[in-house]
Design a protein around this motif. Structure first.
Motif, short mmCIF file in Angstrom:
data_model
loop_
_atom_site.label_atom_id
_atom_site.label_comp_id
_atom_site.label_asym_id
_atom_site.label_seq_id
_atom_site.Cartn_x
_atom_site.Cartn_y
_atom_site.Cartn_z
N ASP A 5 5.33 1.45 3.55
CA ASP A 5 5.92 0.31 2.84
C ASP A 5 4.99 -0.25 1.77
OD1 ASP A 5 8.10 0.56 4.54
OD2 ASP A 5 7.52 -1.13 5.82
N TYR A 6 3.73 0.13 1.82
CA TYR A 6 2.72 -0.45 0.94
C TYR A 6 2.09 0.56 -0.02
CZ TYR A 6 2.87 -4.52 4.00
OH TYR A 6 3.27 -5.63 4.71
N LEU A 7 2.02 1.83 0.39
CA LEU A 7 1.37 2.86 -0.41
C LEU A 7 2.29 4.06 -0.52
CD1 LEU A 7 -2.15 2.81 1.31
CD2 LEU A 7 -1.55 1.77 -0.90
N ALA A 8 2.09 4.83 -1.59
CA ALA A 8 2.89 6.04 -1.78
C ALA A 8 1.96 7.22 -2.07
CB ALA A 8 3.87 5.85 -2.94
N PRO A 9 2.19 8.34 -1.40
CA PRO A 9 1.36 9.51 -1.69
C PRO A 9 1.55 9.96 -3.13
CG PRO A 9 3.21 10.10 -0.26
CD PRO A 9 3.24 8.62 -0.42
N GLY A 10 0.45 10.45 -3.71
CA GLY A 10 0.51 10.91 -5.10
C GLY A 10 0.40 9.79 -6.10
N THR A 11 0.03 8.60 -5.67
CA THR A 11 -0.04 7.44 -6.55
C THR A 11 -1.49 6.99 -6.70
OG1 THR A 11 2.14 6.74 -5.78
CG2 THR A 11 0.82 5.08 -6.90
N ASP A 12 -1.84 6.61 -7.93
CA ASP A 12 -3.15 6.02 -8.23
C ASP A 12 -2.98 4.51 -8.31
OD1 ASP A 12 -4.19 8.58 -8.48
OD2 ASP A 12 -3.89 8.64 -10.64
N TYR A 13 -3.88 3.78 -7.65
CA TYR A 13 -3.85 2.32 -7.65
C TYR A 13 -5.16 1.79 -8.21
CZ TYR A 13 -0.02 2.92 -4.32
OH TYR A 13 1.17 3.28 -3.71
N PRO A 14 -5.09 0.75 -9.04
CA PRO A 14 -6.34 0.07 -9.39
C PRO A 14 -7.02 -0.37 -8.09
CG PRO A 14 -4.53 -0.75 -10.73
CD PRO A 14 -3.92 0.12 -9.66
N LEU A 15 -8.33 -0.33 -8.06
CA LEU A 15 -9.09 -0.60 -6.85
C LEU A 15 -8.63 -1.87 -6.13
CD1 LEU A 15 -11.49 0.12 -4.98
CD2 LEU A 15 -12.92 -1.25 -6.51
N ALA A 16 -8.55 -2.98 -6.85
CA ALA A 16 -8.18 -4.25 -6.22
C ALA A 16 -6.76 -4.19 -5.63
CB ALA A 16 -8.29 -5.40 -7.21
N ASP A 17 -5.87 -3.50 -6.31
CA ASP A 17 -4.50 -3.37 -5.83
C ASP A 17 -4.47 -2.52 -4.55
OD1 ASP A 17 -1.67 -3.65 -5.83
OD2 ASP A 17 -1.42 -1.83 -7.02
N PHE A 18 -5.22 -1.42 -4.55
CA PHE A 18 -5.28 -0.59 -3.35
C PHE A 18 -5.82 -1.39 -2.17
CE2 PHE A 18 -7.83 1.93 -0.43
CZ PHE A 18 -6.84 2.75 0.11
N VAL A 19 -6.89 -2.13 -2.39
CA VAL A 19 -7.48 -2.92 -1.31
C VAL A 19 -6.47 -3.94 -0.79
CG1 VAL A 19 -9.27 -4.63 -0.74
CG2 VAL A 19 -9.87 -2.56 -2.02
N ALA A 20 -5.80 -4.63 -1.69
CA ALA A 20 -4.81 -5.63 -1.27
C ALA A 20 -3.66 -4.98 -0.49
CB ALA A 20 -4.27 -6.38 -2.48
N ARG A 21 -3.15 -3.88 -0.99
CA ARG A 21 -2.03 -3.21 -0.33
C ARG A 21 -2.43 -2.64 1.03
NH1 ARG A 21 2.31 -1.15 -3.43
NH2 ARG A 21 2.32 -1.93 -5.57
N SER A 22 -3.56 -1.94 1.06
CA SER A 22 -3.95 -1.28 2.31
C SER A 22 -4.35 -2.29 3.38
CB SER A 22 -5.07 -0.27 2.06
OG SER A 22 -6.22 -0.90 1.55
N THR A 23 -5.03 -3.35 3.00
CA THR A 23 -5.40 -4.35 4.01
C THR A 23 -4.17 -5.10 4.52
OG1 THR A 23 -6.05 -5.98 2.35
CG2 THR A 23 -7.79 -4.57 3.23
N ALA A 24 -3.24 -5.41 3.63
CA ALA A 24 -2.00 -6.07 4.07
C ALA A 24 -1.23 -5.15 5.01
CB ALA A 24 -1.14 -6.46 2.87
N ALA A 25 -1.18 -3.86 4.69
CA ALA A 25 -0.47 -2.90 5.53
C ALA A 25 -1.13 -2.77 6.90
CB ALA A 25 -0.40 -1.55 4.83
N LEU A 26 -2.46 -2.71 6.92
CA LEU A 26 -3.17 -2.59 8.19
C LEU A 26 -3.01 -3.84 9.04
CD1 LEU A 26 -6.25 -0.65 6.90
CD2 LEU A 26 -4.64 0.16 8.65
N GLN A 27 -2.96 -4.99 8.39
CA GLN A 27 -2.71 -6.23 9.14
C GLN A 27 -1.30 -6.23 9.71
OE1 GLN A 27 -3.79 -9.37 6.41
NE2 GLN A 27 -5.93 -8.71 6.39
#
Length: 107
Positions: A27-49
């Motif tokens: 729901d937060y990340l998609a394979p094959g996608t590049d994320y700006p660092l801050a966006d990746f951190v925000a998405r992945s931490t929200a998803a893990l929470q």
């Protein structure tokens, strides 16, 4: 609860296999996608929470593996001053939706 892994490439080209106790990562990340660092951190931490909350709701205890993975992502990201993070793969992938009309009809 199905667990999953997702493979990322950090801005310096190193790759890391990450863990989630839930498929909510999709729901937060998609394979094959590049994320700006801050966006990746925000998405992945929200998803893990969110994944950790699902474990708590289902089993009545917090998921230390999700918390550890969040910490590892935050620590790794702190080594970079920007750049992009690539999500290379996510296993297992989301199941494909059933095609309309493809179900067998019994008479």
């Amino acid at each position: 609860m199905p667990e999953m892994t997702f493979l990322v490439r950090w801005p310096d080209g190193t790759e890391a296999s990450c863990y989630s106790p839930s498929l909510v990562m999709h729901d937060y990340l998609a394979p094959g996608t590049d994320y700006p660092l801050a966006d990746f951190v925000a998405r992945s931490t929200a998803a893990l929470q969110a994944a950790g909350q699902r474990v708590l709701a289902r089993y009545g205890f917090e998921c230390t593996s999700a918390m550890q993975q969040e910490r590892e992502i935050l620590d790794a990201a702190a080594a970079f001053d920007g750049g992009t993070v690539s999500v290379l793969s996510m296993e297992p992938p989301l199941p494909l939706p059933e095609a309309a009309g493809s179900r067998a009809v019994s008479s």
